[in-house]
Design an enzyme around this catalytic site. Structure first.
Site, PDB file in Angstrom:
ATOM      1  N   GLY C 147       0.862  -1.167  -0.101  1.00  0.00           N
ATOM      2  CA  GLY C 147      -0.062  -0.027   0.178  1.00  0.00           C
ATOM      3  C   GLY C 147       0.895   1.176   0.020  1.00  0.00           C
ATOM      4  O   GLY C 147       1.950   1.215   0.306  1.00  0.00           O
ATOM      5  N   CYS C 148       0.122   2.460  -0.264  1.00  0.00           N
ATOM      6  CA  CYS C 148       0.897   3.563  -0.552  1.00  0.00           C
ATOM      7  C   CYS C 148       1.440   4.009   0.932  1.00  0.00           C
ATOM      8  O   CYS C 148       2.731   4.547   1.009  1.00  0.00           O
ATOM      9  CB  CYS C 148       0.140   4.597  -0.998  1.00  0.00           C
ATOM     10  SG  CYS C 148      -1.321   4.944  -0.375  1.00  0.00           S
ATOM     11  N   TYR C 149       0.669   4.077   1.837  1.00  0.00           N
ATOM     12  CA  TYR C 149       0.950   4.746   3.151  1.00  0.00           C
ATOM     13  C   TYR C 149       1.921   3.738   3.850  1.00  0.00           C
ATOM     14  O   TYR C 149       2.951   4.260   4.424  1.00  0.00           O
ATOM     15  CB  TYR C 149      -0.323   4.790   3.992  1.00  0.00           C
ATOM     16  CG  TYR C 149      -1.285   5.903   3.823  1.00  0.00           C
ATOM     17  CD1 TYR C 149      -0.556   7.169   4.277  1.00  0.00           C
ATOM     18  CD2 TYR C 149      -2.234   5.638   3.677  1.00  0.00           C
ATOM     19  CE1 TYR C 149      -1.508   8.422   3.915  1.00  0.00           C
ATOM     20  CE2 TYR C 149      -3.423   6.814   3.513  1.00  0.00           C
ATOM     21  CZ  TYR C 149      -2.799   8.047   3.708  1.00  0.00           C
ATOM     22  OH  TYR C 149      -3.934   9.335   3.269  1.00  0.00           O
ATOM     23  N   THR C 151       4.207   1.879   2.371  1.00  0.00           N
ATOM     24  CA  THR C 151       5.317   2.200   1.632  1.00  0.00           C
ATOM     25  C   THR C 151       6.270   3.231   2.376  1.00  0.00           C
ATOM     26  O   THR C 151       7.354   3.223   2.693  1.00  0.00           O
ATOM     27  CB  THR C 151       5.287   2.444   0.272  1.00  0.00           C
ATOM     28  OG1 THR C 151       4.723   1.131  -0.474  1.00  0.00           O
ATOM     29  CG2 THR C 151       6.723   2.621  -0.376  1.00  0.00           C
TER      30      THR C 151
END
Lengths: 344, 344, 344, 344
Positions: C147-149, C151
């Site tokens: 996921g973005c967060y 990462t």
């Protein structure tokens, strides 16, 4: 206190009416109507209003019952029956939609694809652009509140045409509007990642405000005319800037134009004609009922360039509606509308 | 590998050249010049480049010494002596400033308040708008890279004038540019709280790009013409949209116009003529060398409305400069410029 | 050339994959899948891609048939069956959704409200955060793209925990994400007038990325830990900044921390540890696969403050997916991902 | 009518005071002071005020002479002599700068690098955060108007500490401020192309508002404490959101917290404690003196998360200053401050 009801209160124009009327010393918001949010407090939809206005949304009928003046901010076609009801019961009706704006039914049919439902009612309606038609508005009960683009365009061009300073053919109106003009309804166009860092015109040569602009400008020119009108979507919340081009008649210079505009709007406190060398910027009218106009002459091409800017939600919608209410109830035009624009 | 040097590397156009050239397979950035930041790495000024380009800024002379081609992105008046030096030493010189753009010294004097310092040099310069003057550019050493507004305007109007589809008088060019167009230098106008949620035209009837636009359009029309040009500052980082108005000649319809444009740009991969019903949006060309053009006819007024959009920093500056470099060095025009625009 | 197919190609992560893969020298986009736009060219949905990628959207099955590697960017729960199909047919599967991220089915059940559909398949999946788990990724066919967060958070905190520089309890992760993180789907929250000039946290103490962050950080710390994670919606298109707080162990100073991070990421070209005195800004990583990390010590409170920033669509989604593809196909990790971030 | 003068009237806080006082029914703006723009009308600097306030800027001395109350919005160090003069002449002095905020001269020396110029004067000053210190403000003449970040932080955390609901150590304050907080002065950080589509913290562990926050929170906790305070620059014009983390004491749940806050602010009309399930958003307080606070408990980690939001220019500066004026002149606290926040 004037009892004011708002139908379509949870749309943007309706919500802005709430904000303005809450600060009006001679009116009180007595009822809010919303089909989508009936039974819910308006502050659930707009948390900005929490504890300041927690009125629960009701049916249109309930709103009419509780009001001396009904503001309707609805998609076109829905206001006519409401207006008939209000007028029949002696209440004032201010329509922020398009139902009563076009005086020629043929235009309405062509641009909106509808017939008038109550043709007789249209006789009683007046186009509520006070700076141009103040006298006709006084004493009326049924007001067609102008569209946002038409307000900026008509205020910007009317004096030049009325005073015969420019040619009436070949006028170009290049307008740019903030995103609230598109309303609260969701669309890809106003989806943040699509709209932010983007810019383009839309509905080129096809926007419904075109005949409304022409209708007013023809009154100024005293003859038929057609304008080329191009709206653009601007990645800001509020404000319209219309940059407008008209060919100056022979011998007309910038001073003459400026003098004509200053005279024309002498008794209109919401219109500010900027001094020579200044350019109108939407920044300076946001959250107010002001219209700033700057005048520019291109001596190389003989064009007059008029820049006219308003807050589309205030002078272009809710503020102008309250200005109309003030007029028809005999109040000072500026009552509840003397906001100072924030400088930033 | 072509050795490319950039003078004025810490201004916005210079910094964008760095970014583009770092991805160019046939060129390498050999030296960067900056008066303000001499002795400092460019990545100190633009931390985005940290570890990707940490070249230390040098004097102009050092940059010229190390380069086969010199790009200069400087205020007007500073490029002429540099160009003289480069040309004298057999190096290519691509000027992103205004020094060589106007072919008529009288225009230069009038709009820029200066004389040519090296009049003979101007004979060797070519106006580097490849889609219009590709053949003249080949084999040249001294390129006047076009201005951003003139690029968007000329690409949008040239075919219509060249093919005689529109009248050459009365053209209106209403342009809107992102804030990078104003450069890295600080100003109240581009101070965030002043610029954000604001919009207005500026330098109405007085912008220096006017004669440059006219110079190119006169070549298309084959006669003198004057345009009304109004730039606006748009609260986005990048991109120019020019909305342009010209009167169609009798019997010309939208299909005919579209066909003319498609034919004209058939071999120009960076220009995309949008299909009927689509409207150009700066969103779709950002960070690329593309120019999107949409064509619209207003049958009510007989106007052609052309919407032309570019990224002002790429096709309007650094990308076009690299495109010119590619041409004069005999590379494919798209080398290092085949970026796909981000969709958001 | 690797044949790459994208399922969910018209969502934001899918569209970004298109953009990145079009510039990849060793892969070609062979097919695009979209349920909502089947039969339409992707450039109809994203006009930015017009003439650059006009592939017509197909069914998932068609995409799988034409691909060596399938990228799936789908709502959770939809990837498992596709993965089973791909793995069964010997194709690589890179899942940009959440189906394979959590290694503990109990966590998946609790936070996503679902069971694993193919539990055995999860044994073959690897969590594709290359800077932390590069060796495990090599040779795998089934990648759970982070996921973005998670990462941004994991890259920012992993070294400190791994090297035992900070306490593992009491960690606070205050993250701010651009609006593309919310996807292409319309919502009031990302409606321009609501989102612009607004800012707030959301899903406080309840965001699904929490267990994913904890899973990775527990691997670093070697013990159970819980973090307080607060995401905020930032009115920009792209980018995540995570500001993270952890208590330093006795005797650990900023130099020691910086040295640990530089050593840890020495062979990871996409991570830039900023020099002392600099602060990470999302501006500097936009449109790239970079992660910038700045390290700060508050000597008054004994806290380490780590600021970690990525482009949520690139390193937080599509770029990292391509990085994983590069690894599993034995290419250099940076292939097709060496973009220079625009400075503005 | 109270005669109000503003020194530093052309800075942002000063200009916002002009806007607010123009709408105040019991005060009139009698004089404006500006060193940079002496002799020019304020509307030349802020064209938003054209025709609404065209007062010409004067010297500080002239402003003091004409006023009952002097507002000073100046860089630190410049207010002390002015205050001495005003107090000596029996006028009220409300300082929007930092000179009188810190009660401990040692803190002032450490964080601002200066000594008190008039130590005795500091005895007469009161820290003007009315919701916390209303009784002390009444009857005073010299007010230290709080900083913007300290206002948001103190209002958000004071009740929890005062009621002993959270631990006083380990508090984290992660704040995000709009760009007007940086003032009218130009800087690269607030240059539009640099600031737009960007986000980062700044002055980590080093911002001068830190000791001011601690001073107030120590009064609540009744003991020494230190906070970790991280400000961020948000690409919006106005508003601060502070997301704050404190460890709940054993047995304290969200209901208990909410009840404590509602009781604490029961008589403070500008503070709105949001209902459970709602999250504070700066959108809802812009252009008003409101402070919205939402309360959240993370049961997994035992943290209380408080989100507090104000308009940095109103409750964080000019509005709070007028609130203080109202109190010391015996007016209702809300006089001239009952603005309804725009919903968009």
């Amino acid at each position: 206190m004037i009892k004011a009801g708002i139908i379509g209160a949870t749309g943007y124009a309706g919500a802005e009416l709430v904000r303005i009327l809450l600060g009006h010393p001679e009116a009180e918001v007595t009822a809010l109507g919303s089909q989508s949010f009936e039974g819910q407090p308006v502050s659930e939809v707009y948390p900005a209003y929490y504890k300041l206005c927690d009125l629960v949304c009701e049916s249109s009928q309930a709103v009419v019952d509780k009001s001396d003046v009904v503001f309707a901010a609805l998609p076109h076609g829905l206001s006519e029956p409401l207006a008939a009801d209000c007028i029949g019961r002696g209440k004032a009706f201010i329509d922020l939609g398009a139902d009563f704006r076009l005086e020629n039914e043929e235009d309405y049919r062509r641009w909106y694809g509808k017939e008038y439902a109550h043709p007789a009612l249209h006789e009683q309606a007046v186009y509520g652009l006070p700076e141009l038609f103040r006298e006709q508005i006084k004493g009326k009960k049924l007001i067609a509140n102008p569209g946002c683009y038409p307000t900026s365009a008509a205020l910007g061009l009317y004096p030049a045409l009325k005073r015969g300073l420019v040619e009436s053919d070949g006028i170009i109106i290049d307008s740019k509007s903030g995103t609230t003009g598109a309303g609260r309804g969701l669309s890809q166009t106003t989806h943040f990642p699509d709209c932010n860092e983007a810019f383009s015109p839309y509905k080129i040569a096809a926007h419904r405000h075109t005949p409304e602009i022409e209708q007013t400008l023809m009154k100024a020119a005293g003859k038929r005319l057609r304008v080329t009108f191009t709206p653009h979507l601007l990645p800001v919340n509020r404000g319209i800037v219309s940059t407008m081009y008209a060919r100056l008649k022979l011998g007309v210079n910038e001073e003459k134009v400026r003098e004509a505009y200053e005279t024309f709007y002498y008794e209109s406190p919401f219109v500010r004609i900027l001094p020579a060398g200044k350019t109108a910027n939407l920044k300076n009218v946001r959250y107010t009922n002001l219209c700033d106009i700057s005048l520019h002459v291109d001596p190389r091409t003989g064009n007059l360039i008029v820049v006219s800017t308003i807050d589309n939600m205030v002078k272009g919608a809710a503020g102008q509606a309250v200005q109309n209410m003030n007029i028809i109830f005999g109040l000072d035009e500026q009552t509840g509308l003397a906001m100072v624009p924030p400088a930033f």
